[in-house]
Design an enzyme around this catalytic site. Structure first.
Site, PDB file in Angstrom:
ATOM      1  N   ASP A  32       0.815  -1.209   0.000  1.00 49.94           N
ATOM      2  CA  ASP A  32       0.000   0.000   0.000  1.00 49.94           C
ATOM      3  C   ASP A  32       0.861   1.277   0.000  1.00 49.94           C
ATOM      4  O   ASP A  32       0.694   2.140   0.845  1.00 49.94           O
ATOM      5  CB  ASP A  32      -0.906  -0.053   1.248  1.00 49.94           C
ATOM      6  N   GLU A  47       3.074  -8.424   7.020  1.00 42.66           N
ATOM      7  CA  GLU A  47       1.804  -9.011   6.580  1.00 42.66           C
ATOM      8  C   GLU A  47       1.944  -9.973   5.403  1.00 42.66           C
ATOM      9  O   GLU A  47       1.267  -9.824   4.384  1.00 42.66           O
ATOM     10  CB  GLU A  47       0.799  -7.909   6.248  1.00 42.66           C
ATOM     11  N   TYR A  71      -7.094  -3.400  12.341  1.00 41.63           N
ATOM     12  CA  TYR A  71      -7.830  -2.172  11.998  1.00 41.63           C
ATOM     13  C   TYR A  71      -9.306  -2.354  12.338  1.00 41.63           C
ATOM     14  O   TYR A  71     -10.171  -2.225  11.474  1.00 41.63           O
ATOM     15  CB  TYR A  71      -7.623  -1.851  10.509  1.00 41.63           C
ATOM     16  N   GLU A 122       0.591  -1.970  14.164  1.00 43.88           N
ATOM     17  CA  GLU A 122      -0.167  -0.998  13.359  1.00 43.88           C
ATOM     18  C   GLU A 122      -1.575  -0.922  13.906  1.00 43.88           C
ATOM     19  O   GLU A 122      -2.156  -1.947  14.277  1.00 43.88           O
ATOM     20  CB  GLU A 122      -0.288  -1.432  11.888  1.00 43.88           C
TER      21      GLU A 122
HETATM   22  C1  GCB Z   1      -1.595  -2.388   6.639  1.00 46.16           C
HETATM   23  C2  GCB Z   1      -0.286  -2.346   5.953  1.00 46.16           C
HETATM   24  C3  GCB Z   1       0.127  -0.936   5.573  1.00 46.16           C
HETATM   25  C4  GCB Z   1      -1.085  -0.191   5.012  1.00 46.16           C
HETATM   26  C5  GCB Z   1      -2.131  -0.101   6.107  1.00 46.16           C
HETATM   27  C6  GCB Z   1      -3.412   0.592   5.610  1.00 46.16           C
HETATM   28  O1  GCB Z   1      -1.945  -3.339   7.276  1.00 46.16           O
HETATM   29  O2  GCB Z   1       0.748  -2.971   6.671  1.00 46.16           O
HETATM   30  O3  GCB Z   1       1.155  -1.004   4.620  1.00 46.16           O
HETATM   31  O4  GCB Z   1      -0.765   1.066   4.525  1.00 46.16           O
HETATM   32  O5  GCB Z   1      -2.482  -1.388   6.529  1.00 46.16           O
HETATM   33  O6  GCB Z   1      -3.558   1.783   5.812  1.00 46.16           O
HETATM   34  O7  GCB Z   1      -4.220  -0.086   5.004  1.00 46.16           O
END
Ligand code: GCB
Length: 657
Positions: free
Chosen positions: A217, A461, A514, A550
């Site tokens: 990403d 990931e 997330y 994260e």
């Molecule tokens: C993740 C990734 C990261 C992305 C982030 C997102 O899990 O490790 O590279 O930018 O989520 O914002 O989706």
């Protein structure tokens, strides 16, 4: 990303050939890396010439992207091969011009610079060694000097170099022409992996249309991203230095190993100086131990009133080469610190360390991933303002210049290799694994002496639920530990704890999640339950300390909504606070860190979930704070102030930042 390749089926084969060139070379490179990769520093025996500035540039828009090789562009000045443009180095080439084809270009680009080699480097008939070094270039590089190929390197983000003494000795006084061919194509076996997809439906796509697919990403910026330098050493020279440190309260040991190249007959003397220049220990020979009484330890930022303390190890080599005496001097900064992991804690110098930090990117307007001193210093000021004591180099090794400042300021680093987006089953095969092993060798060779680096991360990931991931990560992590037994190893997972085949091999569990964003979007109320379950499941399964590596939410600066709605500044803040309340419970047990995603907004490929890039930054791409930055600042300072290691004096001293 898309690019037209007007070349028919044959042309497609030629393009694939380019890909194969890189892949074949990857196979060839899959042997142990040779030689040291000491950061080029001036010393009484070493000179340095920076080659940054304007280079000539030409993208090969030919059907198979191979005109440069067919016509041997490296044999003559690039401007004589066709139209060239000015290109800054270091910088990514993508955002420099107004040409959208260059922004999204895939294939070979060519850079060239003509330089004058100082006369004195050439006077003493090969007793001066001249080295051409690239801090990094993305992704696959071939370099010629005066038309002679001197080095080939696979992979961005890590340095490579070539001894060019013989070539420049041949033509003293004339301009020396450095030509670089660079290919940004990613394949299932590159790191990061990618794939080229040809769109053959002629009712929907023009002839020879193809795209570069990736599973990460961030924008696949390419170019000569870090400084290019020429430096000298004597022909007998200090090739590599490795230090490891141990300490008790009253004495520390600095273990060293030095390799010298160019002669078997040499002597080495070492002196370790403190920051006042006082010699605190001396030694000799290629390996040994220096004893430092009453050491000043290297402490993380906010853990000590004088963080980032470094000694300076001066290594002096004397040798005879063809009857001529030679001397080489290299000074390595050395931080004395220890790292240990228990089932619930991360210990630095025997004290519990809690990671309250960020994930970053090397990313900025215009320059893309190119090194920029102003941005680097601004970012360190923001990190310290925030009260962040750590970051992860998501998702690739950062510039050595950044790592130097981490050492200096005491910012703790989880050093990640470019193993991001490993999702395709074919990326878990032997070919990919061999390359991954080499990349870890290159990374450890570069960063092994850095006190700020406390853990290696071998991937972000990956599809670690796939059965081949077990052998892949077992081998990769064992190799990493064999190369550096002094640091723990991890990889960052978003796989369910019950099916993650890599987790058994890590020292610290790093988890990304997330909740209320990619899952249950808009439902902040699910966070306490889901996050608590996440931590408990992982801990129950592995009894290893856990870092929330994260978590975050996109926010568009200036977009407000109360009650909080996704993409507003309020939602980003509210989400952080929900996560924080769980962290506060679990950090009393086995959660050893929290790293926000992300420090700043950054550019990505275009897509329906990205608004000119990823907006999960707590700072904008231009480094202005969103409301979430103040929430995090208050929290990080509170955590730091609670820490018993911080004497009251620094609390007030640091607050001025
Ligand atoms: C993740 C990734 C990261 C992305 C982030 C997102 O899990 O490790 O590279 O930018 O989520 O914002 O989706």
């Amino acid at each position: 990303m898309a690019a037209a390749a007007p070349c028919g089926v044959a042309g497609q084969c030629r393009l694939q050939l380019l890909v194969l060139v890189a892949a074949a070379a990857a196979g060839r490179a899959a042997t142990a890396v040779r030689g040291g990769m000491l950061y080029p520093r001036e010393s009484p025996s070493r000179e340095l010439k920076e080659l940054g500035g304007i280079w000539s540039f030409r993208a090969d828009f030919s059907p198979g992207r191979d005109a440069g090789f067919e016509q041997r562009w490296y044999r003559q000045p690039l401007r004589q091969t066709g139209p060239v443009v000015d290109m800054p180095v270091p910088a990514s080439f993508n955002d420099i011009t107004q040409d959208p084809h260059l922004e999204n270009y895939i294939g070979w680009v060519w850079y060239e610079k003509e330089v004058l080699i100082p006369q004195r480097w050439l006077q003493d008939d090969l007793s001066t060694r001249v080295v051409l070094r690239f801090g990094s270039a993305h992704y696959y590089s071939i370099v010629w000097v005066n038309g002679v190929q001197v080095v080939e390197h696979e992979g961005g983000h890590l340095p490579f170099e070539a001894d060019i003494s013989r070539i420049v000795q041949r033509s003293p006084g004339v301009l020396c022409r450095i030509t670089v061919a660079l290919n940004n194509t990613l394949t299932p076996h590159t790191l990061p992996p990618g794939s080229i997809q040809y769109m053959n439906d002629r009712t929907r796509y023009p002839k020879n249309y193809f795209v570069q697919n990736t599973r990460f990403d961030f924008f696949n910026y390419a170019g000569i991203h870090r400084p290019v330098v020429l430096y000298t050493t004597p022909s007998v020279y200090i090739d590599d230095i490795t230090v490891t440190t141990t300490s008790s309260e009253s004495v520390a040991m600095v273990r060293y190993q030095i390799s010298v190249v160019g002669s078997e007959l040499y002597s080495l003397s070492l002196s370790l100086r403190d920051q006042e220049g006082k010699v605190v220990a001396t030694g000799d020979g290629p390996s040994g131990e220096l004893k430092v009484p009453n050491p000043n330890l290297w402490w993380p930022y906010l853990m000590h009133e004088n963080p980032g303390y470094r000694y300076f190890l001066e290594v002096k080599m004397q040798a005879q080469a063809s009857g001529v005496p030679q001397e080489d001097i290299y000074t390595l900064p050395v931080g004395i610190r220890t790292v240990h992991v228990t089932s619930t804690q991360f210990l630095i110098n025997g004290k519990p360390f809690y990671f309250h930090g960020v994930n970053k990117h090397e990313d900025a307007d215009i320059r893309g991933k190119g090194l920029d001193w102003a941005l680097i210093v601004k970012d360190f000021n923001l990190l310290r303002w925030l009260g962040a004591n750590s970051f992860r180099t998501s998702h690739y090794p950062y510039a050595e210049e950044i790592m130097d400042l981490c050492d200096t300021y005491g910012i703790v680093v989880i050093d990640e290799c470019p193993g991001v987006g490993i999702k395709m089953p074919e990326s878990f095969g032997n070919k990919s694994l061999q390359h991954h092993l080499v990349v870890m060798e290159e990374l450890i060779r570069r960063d092994k002496n850095r006190p700020s680096v406390v853990m290696w991360s071998v991937a972000n990931e990956p599809a670690s639920e796939l059965p081949p991931a077990a052998y892949y990560f077992k081998t990769l992590i064992a190799h990493t530990k064999a190369l550096d037994p002094s640091r723990p190893v991890t990889f960052v997972s978003d796989t369910n704890y019950a099916v993650d085949h890599g987790a058994p091999y890590v020292d610290v569990i790093c988890v990304n999640s997330y909740f209320s964003w990619y899952h249950d979007p808009g439902h902040l109320e699910v966070i306490p339950l889901q996050l608590t379950a996440q931590f408990e499941n992982w801990y129950k399964t592995y009894q290893k300390p856990i870092i929330q590596s994260e978590y975050g939410a996109d926010s568009i600066p200036g977009l407000h909504s109360d009650p909080p709605a996704m993409f507003s500044e309020e939602y980003q803040k509210a989400m952080l606070k929900e996560y924080h309340s769980v962290f506060d419970k679990k950090r009393k047990e086995y959660v050893i860190g929290e790293l926000i995603w992300n420090f700043a907004d950054f550019m990505t490929d275009q897509g329906t979930t990205r608004v000119l890039g990823n907006k999960k930054g707590i700072f904008t791409r231009q480094r202005q704070p969103k409301s979430a930055a103040f929430v995090l600042r208050e929290r990080y300072w509170k955590i730091a102030n609670e820490s018993s290691c911080v004497p009251p004096i620094i609390k007030s001293h640091i607050l001025f930042l």
